[in-house]
Design a protein around this motif. Structure first.
Motif, short mmCIF file in Angstrom:
data_model
loop_
_atom_site.label_atom_id
_atom_site.label_comp_id
_atom_site.label_asym_id
_atom_site.label_seq_id
_atom_site.Cartn_x
_atom_site.Cartn_y
_atom_site.Cartn_z
N SER A 107 84.74 16.59 -24.44
CA SER A 107 86.04 15.92 -24.51
C SER A 107 86.25 14.92 -23.38
O SER A 107 86.32 15.30 -22.21
CB SER A 107 87.15 16.97 -24.44
N PRO A 108 86.39 13.62 -23.75
CA PRO A 108 86.87 12.65 -22.77
C PRO A 108 88.39 12.46 -22.87
O PRO A 108 89.04 11.97 -21.97
CB PRO A 108 86.14 11.37 -23.16
N THR A 109 88.95 12.85 -24.04
CA THR A 109 90.38 12.73 -24.32
C THR A 109 90.64 13.53 -25.61
O THR A 109 89.71 14.05 -26.22
CB THR A 109 90.78 11.25 -24.46
N GLN A 110 91.91 13.65 -26.05
CA GLN A 110 92.21 14.62 -27.10
C GLN A 110 92.98 14.05 -28.30
O GLN A 110 93.52 14.82 -29.09
CB GLN A 110 93.05 15.75 -26.50
N GLU A 111 93.04 12.73 -28.47
CA GLU A 111 93.83 12.19 -29.57
C GLU A 111 93.40 12.73 -30.93
O GLU A 111 94.24 13.13 -31.75
CB GLU A 111 93.74 10.65 -29.58
N GLU A 112 92.09 12.74 -31.18
CA GLU A 112 91.61 13.19 -32.49
C GLU A 112 91.90 14.67 -32.71
O GLU A 112 92.33 15.09 -33.79
CB GLU A 112 90.11 12.93 -32.61
N VAL A 113 91.65 15.48 -31.69
CA VAL A 113 91.82 16.93 -31.85
C VAL A 113 93.29 17.29 -32.05
O VAL A 113 93.62 18.11 -32.91
CB VAL A 113 91.23 17.67 -30.64
N VAL A 114 94.18 16.70 -31.25
CA VAL A 114 95.60 17.05 -31.40
C VAL A 114 96.15 16.54 -32.73
O VAL A 114 97.00 17.19 -33.35
CB VAL A 114 96.43 16.53 -30.20
N THR A 115 95.67 15.40 -33.20
CA THR A 115 96.12 14.89 -34.50
C THR A 115 95.65 15.80 -35.62
O THR A 115 96.39 16.07 -36.58
CB THR A 115 95.62 13.44 -34.72
N ASP A 116 94.41 16.28 -35.51
CA ASP A 116 93.90 17.22 -36.51
C ASP A 116 94.70 18.52 -36.48
O ASP A 116 95.05 19.08 -37.53
CB ASP A 116 92.43 17.50 -36.25
N LEU A 117 95.02 19.02 -35.28
CA LEU A 117 95.84 20.22 -35.16
C LEU A 117 97.20 20.02 -35.83
O LEU A 117 97.67 20.86 -36.59
CB LEU A 117 96.01 20.58 -33.68
N PHE A 118 97.81 18.88 -35.53
CA PHE A 118 99.15 18.61 -36.07
C PHE A 118 99.14 18.59 -37.60
O PHE A 118 100.00 19.20 -38.25
CB PHE A 118 99.65 17.27 -35.51
N ARG A 119 98.15 17.91 -38.19
CA ARG A 119 98.16 17.79 -39.66
C ARG A 119 97.87 19.12 -40.34
O ARG A 119 98.21 19.32 -41.49
CB ARG A 119 97.16 16.72 -40.11
N ARG A 120 97.23 20.05 -39.63
CA ARG A 120 96.94 21.35 -40.19
C ARG A 120 98.16 22.29 -40.17
O ARG A 120 98.25 23.21 -40.98
CB ARG A 120 95.79 22.02 -39.44
N VAL A 121 99.06 22.08 -39.19
CA VAL A 121 100.13 23.07 -39.01
C VAL A 121 101.54 22.52 -39.22
O VAL A 121 102.49 23.30 -39.33
CB VAL A 121 100.04 23.72 -37.61
N VAL A 122 101.72 21.19 -39.25
CA VAL A 122 103.06 20.61 -39.39
C VAL A 122 103.12 19.80 -40.68
O VAL A 122 102.30 18.90 -40.88
CB VAL A 122 103.42 19.72 -38.19
N THR A 123 104.07 20.12 -41.52
CA THR A 123 104.22 19.40 -42.79
C THR A 123 105.62 18.86 -43.02
O THR A 123 105.82 18.05 -43.92
CB THR A 123 103.87 20.32 -43.97
#
Length: 575
Positions: A107-123
């Motif tokens: 990890s150099p940064t987390q934009e992709e991971v946090v966006t993936d987390l968000f789309r999995r749990v927030v609708t």
């Protein structure tokens, strides 16, 4: 805690690879040790400082409504390909494959991971706004790691991201995070500035960097001493300077072999401020052949490449034309270029656009025009702020002339827009049941870098001077026991127990070392409050108290010392 039970490997000599105060003092004081280039092990004292900073960060983020999560440090390549960054991130991203030949990165940064987390749990809009953060180790393969923790390859960082349905919601979160970062740095006791900044390719709108002011800082910030205005050099607005030079007829003069402003101005016996520089860059185009455009600044000014890259019609990243491209398009080589008769789009800095009777290249080698005037000799020209500011330029808010200071960037907040939510196909339902693409904010804070920034600002010739809020211990008892004084040992131990019972965080130097060694180490380590217990003072029931910053020294009776220290560690130093 007792020094005899704690690993504090202090050094007397300056490490050979250390260049700045923080690197020197953190190594000499036994806070960190280098493992390999750009990576450091945190020793007990250093880890205590790091954890105290983390605690302050967490407390202020909780007040701002942010929620802590913990995301993986190993990230799959698929997410980065989905966002389009796997092939565009440079060699600073460390990539590898697992035993199944699946590609990953550290990890150099987390934009992709946090966006993936968000789309999995927030609708649904019911969970918005949503502000998530974590504090985690990052790895960026810096081409030139240096200055210890200030530019390391492995570092501890707080990544934060917020998700919103609209700009109004984002603006409220942005203001809250601006206040949050300011509160963190105030609690750390630091002199800092929040500066207008360029968000770069990742950002979309407002951006602020938080700089700790220090002479060793890698960044220069421009600020007005008369107001709160501050900006980094990439963003600081340069005023348009007026020009009242009389209008003259245009003439063409020979300038054999002269390719620089310095050469031309010396030959013509004119100041560089009467000349302009013409720089040819790539413009945006849908065609295969590169389109070109001309950027013009006054001869004594420098082009601000970040500003130029933000111009409409200019290719990003900013790319300068090659000599061959220039000669093919203009018929002259660099050093002889100018706006007169130039068949390219022209954008002039506002100061250059206000000039009359200036000198420029004639678009013919070894020749220059003098007495050039825009309207008469060139025609209308687009004016924009594309130059670097200079000390003494008027601040953008009109409060007075700008001053320059060096700063260490420890935090950056900016708007991401829908760059990641759109590319990664994220949507939530709004109140009307419609699918909406959320916008994002990004909030980074360098936790380990802040340790170095504190030391750069808080040290003297003897060592570190820690602010009480993040010192590894608040009180240092130096027991001058020698090899014989059981009375000193007993008195120091008694004071240690009293302070510990009162909730004071104490380091007791109970080592069998000479007084000079103990005092030198105490100054080097930099614990803010010190009590010296010595045989001579004990004969009259006295111990010596001193603040590490030199603001107070006094004698205390042994009976009152614990109560006095308990009060002192909760109060600021005397002005």
């Amino acid at each position: 805690m007792r020094s005899s039970q704690l690993l504090i490997p202090t050094l007397r000599e300056t490490p050979a690879d250390a260049e700045v105060a923080s690197h020197i003092l953190l190594v000499r004081g036994g806070f960190i040790r280098r493992l390999t280039t750009g990576a450091y092990t945190w020793l007990p004292l250093g880890l205590r400082v790091l954890k105290r900073i983390e605690a302050i960060v967490r407390e202020e983020l909780a007040r701002a409504g942010a929620q802590e999560v913990l995301m993986p440090v190993v990230q799959p390549a698929e997410l980065w390909r989905e966002s389009g960054r796997w092939d565009t991130m440079g060699p600073e991203m460390l990539r590898f494959t697992d035993r199944h030949d699946r590609e990953y990165c550290l990890s150099p940064t987390q934009e992709e991971v946090v966006t993936d987390l968000f789309r999995r749990v927030v609708t649904s809009y019911r969970h918005l706004p949503c502000n998530l953060y974590h504090i985690q180790t990052k790895f960026r393969d810096e081409i030139r790691p240096r200055f210890g923790l200030m530019r390391a390859r492995e570092f501890l960082m707080k990544d934060g991201y917020s998700f919103h349905l609209d700009d109004a919601s984002f603006e409220a979160a942005y203001a809250a995070m601006h206040d949050c970062y300011s509160a963190i740095l105030r609690r750390l006791g630091l002199d800092f500035r929040a500066v207008d900044a360029d968000p770069g390719a990742m950002g979309d709108g407002d951006s602020h960097e938080f700089h700790v002011l220090a002479g060793s800082g890698e960044d220069t910030i421009a600020f007005s001493p008369a107001s709160d205005y501050a900006a980094n050099l990439e963003k600081a607005e340069a005023p348009a300077l007026a020009d009242d030079h009389p209008v003259q007829p245009m003439q063409t003069v020979p300038t054999p072999g002269m390719k620089t402003i310095a050469d031309v101005s010396a030959h013509l016996r004119l100041p560089a401020s009467r000349c302009v520089k013409t720089l040819i860059v790539h413009a945006e185009t849908d065609e295969e052949a590169p389109a070109l455009a001309a950027l013009i600044v006054r001869g004594d000014h420098e082009l601000n490449e970040a500003k130029a890259a933000r111009l409409a019609g200019i290719r990003r990243p900013l790319t300068f034309a090659t000599d061959a491209e220039i000669e093919a398009a203009v018929g002259a080589s660099p050093g002889s270029l100018g706006p007169v008769g130039l068949s390219l789009p022209i954008i002039a800095d506002r100061t250059a656009a206000a000039m009359t009777s200036f000198v420029c290249g004639a678009n013919e080698d070894d020749k220059h025009h003098v007495g050039v005037n825009w309207e008469r000799d060139v025609g209308s020209v687009q004016a924009a702020d594309i130059r670097e500011v200079l000390p003494g330029d008027m601040a953008a808010d009109g409060s007075g002339p700008l001053s320059f200071r060096r700063g260490i960037e420890v935090g950056h907040i900016f708007k991401l827009g829908d760059k990641y939510t759109r590319s990664m196909d994220v949507s939530v339902q709004d109140r009307d049941g419609r699918a909406v693409t959320p916008i994002m904010g990004c909030y980074g804070f360098g936790v380990s870098r802040t340790v170095a920034a504190v030391v750069e600002q808080c040290h003297d010739e003897r060592g570190i001077v820690w602010p009480t809020s993040i010192a590894p211990f608040t009180t240092h008892i130096v027991a001058l026991t020698g090899r014989k004084s059981t009375a000193v040992e007993a008195a120091a131990s008694r004071l240690y127990e009293e302070l510990t019972a009162a909730g004071v965080d104490v380091l007791l130097d109970d080592r069998d070392e000479r007084p000079g060694v103990k005092f030198a180490d105490a100054d080097l380590i930099g614990i803010p409050h010190r009590i010296t217990v010595g045989e001579r003072g004990l004969k009259t029931g006295i111990v010596e108290y001193a603040r590490r910053d030199g603001s107070e020294t006094r004698e205390l009776s042994l009976e009152e010392a614990a109560a006095y220290l308990t009060r002192a560690v909760t109060q600021p130093a005397n002005p």
